[in-house]
Design a protein around this motif. Structure first.
Motif, PDB file in Angstrom:
ATOM      1  N   ASN A  37     102.367 -23.678 -61.207  1.00  0.00           N
ATOM      2  CA  ASN A  37     102.615 -22.264 -61.505  1.00  0.00           C
ATOM      3  C   ASN A  37     101.888 -21.333 -60.543  1.00  0.00           C
ATOM      4  OD1 ASN A  37     104.316 -22.476 -63.807  1.00  0.00           O
ATOM      5  ND2 ASN A  37     102.551 -22.926 -65.099  1.00  0.00           N
ATOM      6  N   SER A  38     100.898 -21.866 -59.839  1.00  0.00           N
ATOM      7  CA  SER A  38     100.067 -21.053 -58.959  1.00  0.00           C
ATOM      8  C   SER A  38     100.731 -20.850 -57.601  1.00  0.00           C
ATOM      9  CB  SER A  38      98.701 -21.733 -58.765  1.00  0.00           C
ATOM     10  OG  SER A  38      98.029 -21.228 -57.644  1.00  0.00           O
ATOM     11  N   LEU A  39     100.842 -19.607 -57.180  1.00  0.00           N
ATOM     12  CA  LEU A  39     101.378 -19.321 -55.857  1.00  0.00           C
ATOM     13  C   LEU A  39     100.453 -19.853 -54.774  1.00  0.00           C
ATOM     14  CD1 LEU A  39     103.736 -17.970 -54.443  1.00  0.00           C
ATOM     15  CD2 LEU A  39     102.484 -15.810 -54.533  1.00  0.00           C
ATOM     16  N   SER A  85     109.971 -26.496 -65.180  1.00  0.00           N
ATOM     17  CA  SER A  85     110.450 -26.497 -63.798  1.00  0.00           C
ATOM     18  C   SER A  85     110.771 -25.061 -63.413  1.00  0.00           C
ATOM     19  CB  SER A  85     111.697 -27.378 -63.688  1.00  0.00           C
ATOM     20  OG  SER A  85     112.255 -27.304 -62.403  1.00  0.00           O
ATOM     21  N   ASN A  86     110.098 -24.573 -62.377  1.00  0.00           N
ATOM     22  CA  ASN A  86     110.234 -23.175 -61.973  1.00  0.00           C
ATOM     23  C   ASN A  86     111.221 -23.003 -60.822  1.00  0.00           C
ATOM     24  OD1 ASN A  86     108.232 -22.706 -63.852  1.00  0.00           O
ATOM     25  ND2 ASN A  86     106.623 -22.352 -62.345  1.00  0.00           N
ATOM     26  N   ASP A  87     111.736 -21.799 -60.660  1.00  0.00           N
ATOM     27  CA  ASP A  87     112.703 -21.460 -59.626  1.00  0.00           C
ATOM     28  C   ASP A  87     112.007 -21.406 -58.264  1.00  0.00           C
ATOM     29  OD1 ASP A  87     114.512 -20.238 -57.897  1.00  0.00           O
ATOM     30  OD2 ASP A  87     115.143 -18.718 -59.348  1.00  0.00           O
ATOM     31  N   PRO A  88     112.380 -22.279 -57.322  1.00  0.00           N
ATOM     32  CA  PRO A  88     111.701 -22.287 -56.025  1.00  0.00           C
ATOM     33  C   PRO A  88     112.009 -21.066 -55.156  1.00  0.00           C
ATOM     34  CG  PRO A  88     113.538 -23.820 -55.997  1.00  0.00           C
ATOM     35  CD  PRO A  88     113.395 -23.342 -57.414  1.00  0.00           C
ATOM     36  N   SER A  89     113.173 -20.442 -55.354  1.00  0.00           N
ATOM     37  CA  SER A  89     113.532 -19.325 -54.476  1.00  0.00           C
ATOM     38  C   SER A  89     112.619 -18.122 -54.681  1.00  0.00           C
ATOM     39  CB  SER A  89     114.992 -18.918 -54.698  1.00  0.00           C
ATOM     40  OG  SER A  89     115.178 -18.300 -55.956  1.00  0.00           O
ATOM     41  N   VAL A  90     112.020 -18.029 -55.877  1.00  0.00           N
ATOM     42  CA  VAL A  90     111.163 -16.886 -56.180  1.00  0.00           C
ATOM     43  C   VAL A  90     109.891 -16.893 -55.331  1.00  0.00           C
ATOM     44  CG1 VAL A  90     109.837 -15.755 -58.010  1.00  0.00           C
ATOM     45  CG2 VAL A  90     112.087 -16.701 -58.520  1.00  0.00           C
ATOM     46  N   ILE A  91     109.407 -18.085 -54.983  1.00  0.00           N
ATOM     47  CA  ILE A  91     108.158 -18.178 -54.219  1.00  0.00           C
ATOM     48  C   ILE A  91     108.383 -18.347 -52.721  1.00  0.00           C
ATOM     49  CG2 ILE A  91     106.924 -19.111 -56.214  1.00  0.00           C
ATOM     50  CD1 ILE A  91     107.040 -21.858 -54.892  1.00  0.00           C
TER      51      ILE A  91
END
Length: 458
Positions: A37-39, A85-91
């Protein structure tokens, strides 16, 4: 004319989740996977990869759960198996801002976003990264994902590729045809921001989509992102032969990779392309030691930390069978499936002297495409993969950032000495770095949309 083979290309195969491919290893002390979750977690990894002159950070993604395991989805949640599972495009833009050369490949299924909005998102990211975005084009193979987007059931396999071809054509029209070169003027003196004669609606009408246009984003440095594809079925190979610049494969050995590469390359001329317009990235995971003995000890420790039940659960979804309803010692020959039969057949062929079981399926899948040894021994093996026609390696991790720090610090220098890895980045966009040009070549089907919407006589 030099006959020295080009260096292999390297990509880091990751997912914005805790447990991606090697299930259970997120529990080890050295694994920082749980901080997905950490950028800062992803930015730091990207800096490691750029230090090692990796070409891409390659984000896998799903938009649904795998099929039921032991009658439900509890095992996936309990094991962290690609959920959360997070959206990769956001980061992606943050990774781009903190690096200068690393390509950023994003997996996005044709199921999950309308092509008009997807084209806008990718063009924006390509601008923000100065031309370092790639798209891994996937169809959806998960029934749960289909239901998440309002469909009653999973689309039939080959029809999913028909869908993907139309989706690709829509975004090609937007990226390549909607804005002519020189359309964006930004002329303050005349007060003309863009030339309307060079900005076009596309008026796409197909089986699934009606898109008027124009594209809302002016052409980005690459226009179309670098195009990856990750399916090796006959329909998948045909789709790659038409659309992809790079294909992600996971062959069990160099000779199997050679057969797949040769078959797929032979399909490209049917689409007006050269067989070498398509590059192949093999997925491999590495266990590295200063001696072979140390490497084998580390492999044993890895095996002890793998969650066998979760590995089998992952395969259940991929193959289309609930293995959780069968004991681990169930012979594979007794299992009927309409799913990915090739995986089961490969495991049965790999076990000598007895019938392979479900337990063998999980254990061997964890060892599939694994390379164990010293940096020199690993370099020897990678030469064999290159000789088989593989152009690049998608490096699978056991831990993040550890797997990549170890590879960059110990293996990359040996590969660079042998000419198997680049020592510096070429300038320009990621397509220019890897393929030699900022834009898709004229043989690619997207190129036919250049100028296709300009009114006659203009």
């Amino acid at each position: 004319m030099s006959t020295t083979p080009p260096p292999l290309r390297f990509s880091a195969f990751v997912m914005n989740t805790s447990s991606h491919i090697l299930q259970g290893v997120w529990r080890t002390d050295e694994a920082d996977n749980i901080n997905f979750n950490s950028l800062e977690h992803w930015v730091n990894l990207a800096k490691v990869l750029e230090r090692g002159k990796f070409d891409f950070i390659f984000f896998a993604d799903v938009v649904g759960l795998y099929g039921d395991y032991d009658g439900g989805y509890e095992k996936y949640v309990q094991a962290g198996l690609q959920i959360p599972s997070n959206d990769p495009s956001v980061i992606a833009s943050a990774i781009a801002y903190n690096t200068t050369d690393l390509g950023i490949a994003i997996t996005s299924s044709v199921l999950q976003e309308h092509p008009f909005n997807f084209a806008r998102r990718i063009s924006t990211l390509d601008h923000a990264s100065n031309g370092r975005i790639a798209w891994n084009i996937v169809t959806n193979g998960l029934s749960n994902a289909s239901r998440n987007f309002g469909f009653d059931q999973l689309e039939e396999h080959d029809e999913r590729y028909v869908w993907a071809n139309e989706y690709a054509d829509v975004v090609y029209k937007l990226w390549e045809g909607s804005w002519d070169d020189g359309a964006l003027l930004q002329d303050k003196e005349r007060g003309i921001h863009a030339d309307p004669a060079k900005v076009h609606k596309i008026f796409h009408e197909g089986k699934r989509y009606r898109v008027e246009g124009p594209h809302l984003v002016a052409p980005s440095p690459q226009r179309t992102p670098v195009l990856f594809q990750a399916g090796s079925s006959p329909a998948g190979r045909e789709f790659a032969a038409r659309n992809a610049e790079a294909q992600f494969i996971i062959a069990p050995g160099p000779e199997q990779a050679r057969a797949l590469v040769d078959d797929t390359r032979a399909r490209l001329p049917q689409h007006g392309r050269d067989p070498h317009d398509l590059r192949f990235f093999q997925g491999l995971n590495f266990v590295i030691g200063s001696t072979e003995e140390e490497a084998r000890r580390k492999e044993h420790e890895l095996e002890e930390n793998i969650d066998l039940d979760a590995m089998i659960a992952h395969l259940s979804g991929a193959i289309g069978i609930d293995f959780g309803s069968h004991p681990l010692d169930t012979p594979l020959g007794a299992i009927e499936t309409e799913g990915i039969r090739s995986v089961i057949d490969w495991v049965r062929e790999s076990v000598d002297g007895r019938e392979a079981t479900i337990e063998d399926l999980g254990r061997l899948q964890g060892r599939n495409s694994r390379v164990v040894g010293t940096p020199e021994q690993i370099a020897d093996q990678l030469e064999l993969w290159r000789d088989a026609g593989v152009d690049g390696i998608n490096v699978v991790n056991a831990s993040i950032p550890g797997s990549y720090v170890e590879f960059v610090d110990h293996v990359i220098p040996v590969l660079q000495q042998r000419g198997l890895a680049q020592t510096e980045y070429a300038p320009g966009t990621v397509r220019r770095k890897v393929f030699g040009d900022d834009h898709l070549d004229e043989r690619h089907p997207a190129a036919r949309y250049r100028g296709a919407f300009t009114p006659v006589g203009v």
